[in-house]
Design a protein around this motif. Structure first.
Motif, short mmCIF file in Angstrom:
data_model
loop_
_atom_site.label_atom_id
_atom_site.label_comp_id
_atom_site.label_asym_id
_atom_site.label_seq_id
_atom_site.Cartn_x
_atom_site.Cartn_y
_atom_site.Cartn_z
N GLY A 23 0.78 -1.24 0.00
CA GLY A 23 0.00 0.00 0.00
C GLY A 23 0.81 1.28 0.00
O GLY A 23 0.26 2.38 0.09
N ILE A 24 2.13 1.16 -0.12
CA ILE A 24 2.99 2.33 0.08
C ILE A 24 2.78 3.40 -1.00
O ILE A 24 2.69 3.12 -2.18
N LYS A 25 2.70 4.66 -0.54
CA LYS A 25 2.56 5.80 -1.46
C LYS A 25 3.82 6.67 -1.48
O LYS A 25 4.16 7.23 -2.50
N ARG A 26 4.46 6.80 -0.31
CA ARG A 26 5.66 7.65 -0.27
C ARG A 26 6.60 7.19 0.84
O ARG A 26 6.15 6.85 1.94
N ILE A 27 7.90 7.20 0.54
CA ILE A 27 8.92 6.92 1.57
C ILE A 27 9.99 8.00 1.46
O ILE A 27 10.49 8.28 0.37
N ARG A 28 10.35 8.57 2.61
CA ARG A 28 11.42 9.57 2.64
C ARG A 28 12.45 9.18 3.71
O ARG A 28 12.12 8.47 4.66
N PHE A 29 13.66 9.68 3.53
CA PHE A 29 14.74 9.42 4.49
C PHE A 29 15.36 10.76 4.88
O PHE A 29 15.76 11.54 4.01
N PHE A 30 15.44 11.03 6.18
CA PHE A 30 16.03 12.27 6.67
C PHE A 30 17.19 11.96 7.61
O PHE A 30 17.12 11.04 8.41
N MET A 31 18.24 12.79 7.51
CA MET A 31 19.38 12.64 8.41
C MET A 31 19.73 14.00 8.99
O MET A 31 19.64 15.02 8.29
N THR A 32 20.11 14.03 10.27
CA THR A 32 20.46 15.31 10.90
C THR A 32 21.91 15.69 10.60
O THR A 32 22.79 14.83 10.52
N PHE A 33 22.13 17.00 10.43
CA PHE A 33 23.48 17.54 10.27
C PHE A 33 23.55 18.87 10.99
O PHE A 33 22.63 19.68 10.91
#
Length: 399
Positions: A242-252
């Motif tokens: 059912g996936i519509k969107r996947i995002r990946f975030f990293m802190t800097f």
């Protein structure tokens, strides 16, 4: 129980090897192999009181014949690849030739282009199936635990998952003006590449660091985080229902980004060879040589990491949100295994993935991403081996 051949002897391998020795009932015997045998010998000496029997060997992981000879000599139940991502395919070739199970933590990437894709390794599916052996791809934290978290959410809490945001926060401070927490070459290639996220079956590309969000991380507080491309987006896009969107975030932190921009502007992050005093050198490889070794950051790094996944989807026709994450303390990791938390959070899941195959808990011929197996035993092992997870059913969402 069995034998594991561990290829690589950097920061992550050091953690995984410590953990194998703590788990000597499963890992009765290990062989540590690296281009520099003295590093393997030094680690063996450190762990001499362990019940696990340790051998060491010198090997060039770019050389398939050398790898085959080592595997045939040691006869392991599994090869745990903790070398460089450029060496995944040669090690997979050697596993195929010797019919040995394979585990890694990062997908293959060609030396000449910063391109993280699974296509090269997925191309081995039929060959591994025919050989009757298992390849487990991406058994680190991200990729790795993030995939297990996704499979766990799917199994227990959702009929369909529509949105996944993977958040990787390192709030550790090592005191240097600029240093990377894992292999500088891989780290800088990853960060300076275009970002992208997966939406409605397609990749949406962004400029490096173009998309920024601020998130209030449990046990850490508010941090700036940036959207990056990351390899697990590709497999989760296929494997999660059912996936519509996947995002990946990293802190800097701002200091890291300022230094990186400056190095980029003067050409030091380039992977194009240049001529210097009659020799061909790659600027990024030279930069790696002058930066602090990530393995040396352990004693000086204070603070915590928080890595997890926020899911939005449907259960029994109703909207649902779920956040599962791990918080790891740099100094606690150093006290236990002599490493900072970045290596720890990758090395522990690497050991667990190898254990899943050695114990036959996960099995089946072919090439698999980690979320394709039953997540429950892996989730239990995370709690047992030093990466306990926490969950929230009312998390703050990322806009």
């Amino acid at each position: 129980m069995g034998k594991a051949l561990i290829i690589g002897c950097g920061g992550v391998a050091g953690v995984a090897i410590h953990k194998c020795c703590q788990n000597s009932e499963v890992f009765e015997e290990i062989c540590i192999a690296s281009r520099t045998k003295s590093k393997c010998d030094a680690l063996k000496e450190k762990l001499k009181d362990s019940k696990t029997k340790i051998k060491t060997a010198q090997v060039n992981a770019d050389n398939v014949e050398e790898l085959i000879a080592l595997i045939e000599d040691f006869q392991p139940d599994v090869v745990l690849n903790l070398a460089l991502p450029y060496q995944d395919l040669t090690i997979m070739d050697a596993c195929l030739a010797t019919k040995t199970n394979y585990v890694d933590t990062a997908n293959y990437e060609p030396l000449d282009t910063a391109k993280f894709e699974y296509k090269w390794q997925w191309a081995y599916r039929e060959k591994f199936k025919e050989a009757g052996i298992t390849a487990l791809l991406g058994s680190g934290f991200d990729p790795g635990v993030t995939g297990v978290f996704s499979a766990y959410a799917m199994k227990h809490y959702f009929d369909e998952i529509h949105y996944i945001d993977i958040l990787d926060c390192n709030a550790g401070d090592h005191g240097y003006p600029f240093a990377t927490n894992f292999n500088p070459e891989i780290n800088i290639r990853e960060v300076s590449a275009n970002g992208s996220y997966w939406e409605n079956g397609n990749w949406v590309e962004t400029r490096p660091m173009e998309i920024k969000r601020v998130y209030d991380f449990p046990e850490i507080g508010e941090k700036d985080m940036y959207l990056l491309h990351h390899e697990e987006l590709e497999s989760l896009g296929i494997n999660i229902r059912g996936i519509k969107r996947i995002r990946f975030f990293m802190t800097f932190g701002q200091s890291y980004l300022t230094h990186l921009k400056c190095l980029e502007n003067v050409g030091m992050t380039s992977i194009e060879p240049i001529e210097y005093e009659g020799k061909q050198i790659v600027p990024l490889q030279f930069l790696k040589a002058v930066l602090p070794d990530p393995a040396s950051l352990g004693p000086r790094t204070v603070g915590k990491t928080n890595i997890g996944c926020i899911f939005q989807g449907i259960k029994d026709g109703k909207e649902k949100t779920y956040y599962v994450y791990n918080v790891c303390d740099h100094q606690e990791c150093y006290k236990e295994v002599g490493s900072q938390a970045i290596s720890y959070t990758t090395g522990v899941p690497a050991m667990i993935g190898a254990m899943m195959l050695m114990e036959g808990i996960w099995k089946g011929p072919g090439v698999f991403n980690i979320e394709e197996f039953d997540p429950d035993p892996f989730m239990d092992a995370l709690n047992q081996w030093g990466l306990p997870w926490k969950e929230s059913f009312d998390p703050k969402l990322v806009d």
